[in-house]
Design a protein around this motif. Structure first.
Motif, PDB file in Angstrom:
ATOM      1  N   ARG A 169       0.830  -1.200   0.000  1.00  0.00           N
ATOM      2  CA  ARG A 169       0.000   0.000   0.000  1.00  0.00           C
ATOM      3  C   ARG A 169       0.873   1.262   0.000  1.00  0.00           C
ATOM      4  O   ARG A 169       0.664   2.182  -0.771  1.00  0.00           O
ATOM      5  CB  ARG A 169      -0.912  -0.002   1.241  1.00  0.00           C
ATOM      6  N   HIS A 171      -6.334  -2.434  -1.969  1.00  0.00           N
ATOM      7  CA  HIS A 171      -6.040  -1.343  -1.035  1.00  0.00           C
ATOM      8  C   HIS A 171      -6.887  -0.097  -1.276  1.00  0.00           C
ATOM      9  O   HIS A 171      -7.086   0.696  -0.357  1.00  0.00           O
ATOM     10  CB  HIS A 171      -4.552  -0.977  -1.118  1.00  0.00           C
ATOM     11  N   PHE A 172      -7.354   0.078  -2.516  1.00  0.00           N
ATOM     12  CA  PHE A 172      -8.143   1.271  -2.843  1.00  0.00           C
ATOM     13  C   PHE A 172      -9.409   0.861  -3.593  1.00  0.00           C
ATOM     14  O   PHE A 172      -9.553   1.175  -4.780  1.00  0.00           O
ATOM     15  CB  PHE A 172      -7.287   2.268  -3.642  1.00  0.00           C
ATOM     16  N   GLN A 207      -9.574   7.684  -4.103  1.00  0.00           N
ATOM     17  CA  GLN A 207      -9.127   7.190  -2.794  1.00  0.00           C
ATOM     18  C   GLN A 207      -7.591   7.126  -2.745  1.00  0.00           C
ATOM     19  O   GLN A 207      -6.967   7.482  -1.736  1.00  0.00           O
ATOM     20  CB  GLN A 207      -9.727   5.805  -2.530  1.00  0.00           C
ATOM     21  N   LEU A 208      -7.002   6.700  -3.846  1.00  0.00           N
ATOM     22  CA  LEU A 208      -5.535   6.685  -3.947  1.00  0.00           C
ATOM     23  C   LEU A 208      -5.000   8.120  -3.889  1.00  0.00           C
ATOM     24  O   LEU A 208      -3.979   8.399  -3.241  1.00  0.00           O
ATOM     25  CB  LEU A 208      -5.121   6.007  -5.264  1.00  0.00           C
ATOM     26  N   ALA A 225      -5.019   9.389  -0.332  1.00  0.00           N
ATOM     27  CA  ALA A 225      -3.903   8.796   0.422  1.00  0.00           C
ATOM     28  C   ALA A 225      -2.579   9.466   0.043  1.00  0.00           C
ATOM     29  O   ALA A 225      -1.719   9.701   0.911  1.00  0.00           O
ATOM     30  CB  ALA A 225      -3.831   7.296   0.147  1.00  0.00           C
TER      31      ALA A 225
END
Lengths: 199, 199
Positions: free
Chosen positions: B19, B57-58, B64-65, B68
């Motif tokens: 991640r 992870h996303f 969403q990535l 982050a």
């Protein structure tokens, strides 16, 4: 409208008008959603022009349209800078008038439209050298104008050049914070701080 | 690596590592070519992870990535701000150390990598509200840190807050000009001008 043709044929005038409207539509879209986020199909849909008109006026494609949009922004904001210094009593008041112009654009667009050049400048890379150069030349042009106006207001040449660059940095940065925070406060605070350096 | 798990299983640790690497790769790409200019396929090719790891992870996708990545930048640059003020003798020297960090990043990348948040902030619009909020929160976090450091250096709270916002505006704007002109001069000139206000 080109000034090189004193008696443009109606056909030529119409072509120039189409070109101008395409560039204006492109600039508005780049300003709100970026160069890479702007699709040519969407642009044609929104402006109502046929695809052929885009190919006719910009045979080299999207980057050529991008360069034309940056040249339009350069001239429009450059003229805004000149007008602000012509009507203002002093450089601080001129910067406040320039901030007013950007603030109005931010507020009427729901904080979508900041500086039309910065988004494109940050997206332009090695794969779009013409666009990158057009953005750099635009900033240079605005700094030259600001320098000339500060010199005309009595500032020494070296100090005027440094303050012109710094004023552009500060206003461009404040536009980013203003857009992000959905408040014009950073823009006017930047002018207030710059006024301390202009004294 | 999550601090919530004191004894992560090797499997969990590996997942966190994947991640982290995905977010770092995304941040680097957004920084150089923008959020919209970054394709997820290209990102996976360059980082060498399978598509499934991205979905795992996303699950909510690219935005969403992006959030982050902004959180990573917020922490990294935030820590850089704190360190600069801890080791510097005064606020001007601290701003110069911060400029050094950005200048190194610009120079080692051939002036491709400016502020990792600004490009994304300018691209983020109504269609990516989470990303827009993550950018705004990042700027707010940096301004809060700068304000706290200026207060610790003896400045009054109101003046510290205004100067912190202005310093961020000026440095962000100078980064844009530096990237565009392929010179770190605007960055150091901005620090010089800010030093006049910090006195």
């Amino acid at each position: 409208m080109s000034k090189n043709h004193e008696n443009p044929s109606p056909r030529h005038a119409k072509g120039e008008d189409t070109r101008k409207k395409l560039v204006e539509a492109a600039l508005g879209s780049f300003q709100a959603q970026g160069y890479r986020g702007t699709g040519l199909s969407q642009l044609l849909n929104e402006s109502g022009f046929p695809r052929g008109s885009l190919y006719f006026h910009f045979p080299d494609g999207k980057e050529q349209l991008g360069v034309a949009a940056m040249q339009l922004a350069r001239g429009e904001i450059g003229a805004g800078i000149d007008t602000a210094f012509e009507v203002a009593k002093n450089p601080t008041e001129a910067l406040r008038l320039i901030a007013d112009g950007f603030a109005a654009e931010l507020e009427t667009s729901g904080f979508a439209r900041g500086c039309p050049v910065t988004t494109v400048a940050l997206e332009a890379g090695d794969d779009t050298p013409g666009l990158r150069d057009a953005c750099a030349q635009t900033y240079d042009d605005w700094i030259e104008r600001l320098t000339a106006h500060l010199k005309a207001a009595g500032m020494g040449a070296a100090r005027a050049g440094r303050l012109a660059t710094f004023a552009l940095s500060a206003i461009e940065g404040a536009l980013i914070l203003a857009r992000s925070r959905r408040s014009t406060a950073p823009l006017y605070e930047a002018v207030d701080e710059l006024s301390l350096l202009l004294k």
